[in-house]
Write a protein that holds these residues in place. Structure first.
Motif, mmCIF file in Angstrom:
data_model
loop_
_atom_site.group_PDB
_atom_site.id
_atom_site.type_symbol
_atom_site.label_atom_id
_atom_site.label_comp_id
_atom_site.label_asym_id
_atom_site.label_seq_id
_atom_site.Cartn_x
_atom_site.Cartn_y
_atom_site.Cartn_z
ATOM 1 N N ALA A 41 0.827 -1.205 0.000
ATOM 2 C CA ALA A 41 0.000 0.000 0.000
ATOM 3 C C ALA A 41 0.862 1.255 0.000
ATOM 4 O O ALA A 41 0.612 2.202 -0.752
ATOM 5 C CB ALA A 41 -0.948 -0.003 1.195
ATOM 6 N N ARG A 45 1.238 4.075 -3.071
ATOM 7 C CA ARG A 45 1.028 5.514 -2.819
ATOM 8 C C ARG A 45 2.278 6.306 -3.226
ATOM 9 O O ARG A 45 2.178 7.367 -3.812
ATOM 10 C CB ARG A 45 0.701 5.769 -1.348
ATOM 11 C CG ARG A 45 -0.673 5.324 -0.948
ATOM 12 C CD ARG A 45 -0.870 5.460 0.561
ATOM 13 N NE ARG A 45 -2.083 4.817 0.978
ATOM 14 C CZ ARG A 45 -3.245 5.434 1.116
ATOM 15 N NH1 ARG A 45 -3.325 6.718 0.859
ATOM 16 N NH2 ARG A 45 -4.307 4.774 1.492
ATOM 17 N N TYR A 73 -3.587 -1.724 -8.625
ATOM 18 C CA TYR A 73 -3.727 -1.763 -7.173
ATOM 19 C C TYR A 73 -4.928 -0.933 -6.717
ATOM 20 O O TYR A 73 -5.771 -1.407 -5.956
ATOM 21 C CB TYR A 73 -2.449 -1.264 -6.492
ATOM 22 C CG TYR A 73 -2.583 -1.222 -4.998
ATOM 23 C CD1 TYR A 73 -2.425 -2.385 -4.242
ATOM 24 C CD2 TYR A 73 -2.905 -0.042 -4.337
ATOM 25 C CE1 TYR A 73 -2.580 -2.362 -2.867
ATOM 26 C CE2 TYR A 73 -3.064 -0.017 -2.969
ATOM 27 C CZ TYR A 73 -2.894 -1.164 -2.231
ATOM 28 O OH TYR A 73 -3.060 -1.142 -0.872
ATOM 29 N N HIS A 77 -8.606 -1.921 -4.976
ATOM 30 C CA HIS A 77 -8.846 -1.583 -3.575
ATOM 31 C C HIS A 77 -9.884 -0.473 -3.406
ATOM 32 O O HIS A 77 -10.176 -0.076 -2.288
ATOM 33 C CB HIS A 77 -7.534 -1.187 -2.896
ATOM 34 C CG HIS A 77 -6.641 -2.361 -2.669
ATOM 35 N ND1 HIS A 77 -5.835 -2.886 -3.657
ATOM 36 C CD2 HIS A 77 -6.455 -3.143 -1.585
ATOM 37 C CE1 HIS A 77 -5.181 -3.918 -3.174
ATOM 38 N NE2 HIS A 77 -5.538 -4.102 -1.922
ATOM 39 N N ASP A 79 -10.169 2.834 -3.496
ATOM 40 C CA ASP A 79 -9.935 3.985 -2.638
ATOM 41 C C ASP A 79 -10.652 5.182 -3.253
ATOM 42 O O ASP A 79 -10.331 5.578 -4.377
ATOM 43 C CB ASP A 79 -8.428 4.251 -2.545
ATOM 44 C CG ASP A 79 -8.087 5.352 -1.566
ATOM 45 O OD1 ASP A 79 -8.672 6.441 -1.683
ATOM 46 O OD2 ASP A 79 -7.229 5.129 -0.707
#
Length: 162
Positions: A41, A45, A73, A77, A79
């Motif tokens: 993660a 980022r 990714y 996920h 986000d």
């Protein structure tokens, strides 16, 4: 260590947003050895912020090797903040690579992934990029429509300097 790394990445992100792209790149580059030891993660980022800072510094993207895993990714996920951003920068990368259809596809995915009006500034950037791609392809009516959307969003945000 993990919390310190997150704080440092946040500071770098603020520097990027503030327009200090060259400084942000230098800071991000200095973090590279520590990032290699971080969890996935944090690495994703980091890669997204590196792509963003290079884009803001007008460093042309030469390949999609860094953005592809980032998009994979963040789309996996879901986000709400970083998924649209990753998709937007995928569009920027493919635009630099001269792949307009793929860039447009990622821009459309980015628009579709924006959940609320809280991201109207990003939506504005996306429509500006879409308009630019259409213009470069000679599709002037589509370019005009995309740029009108961008302008309308800018006015709604009271962004008269956009």
């Amino acid at each position: 260590m993990k919390h310190l790394l997150h704080i440092f990445i946040t500071v770098v992100c603020i520097a990027v947003v503030a327009g200090c792209a060259d400084s942000a790149i230098a800071l991000l580059d200095s973090l590279s050895p520590a990032i290699n030891q971080a969890d996935k993660a944090t690495r994703m980022r980091y890669d997204l912020m590196l792509i963003k800072s290079r884009d803001k510094a007008y460093i042309e993207h030469r390949n999609d090797s860094m953005i592809a895993p980032v998009v994979e990714y963040f789309t996996g996920h879901s986000d709400p903040d970083l998924t649209p951003l990753a998709l937007y920068y995928a569009g920027r990368v493919y635009s630099d690579l001269g792949d307009a259809p793929r860039a447009l596809d990622y821009y459309q995915k980015a628009v579709n992934s924006l959940i609320s009006n809280d991201n109207d500034r990003l939506r504005t950037y996306i429509y500006t990029q879409i308009g630019d791609l259409y213009y470069r392809q000679g599709l002037f009516e589509y370019a005009l429509n995309a740029n009108k959307k961008s302008l309308d969003l800018s006015y709604a945000l009271n962004d008269t300097l956009f």
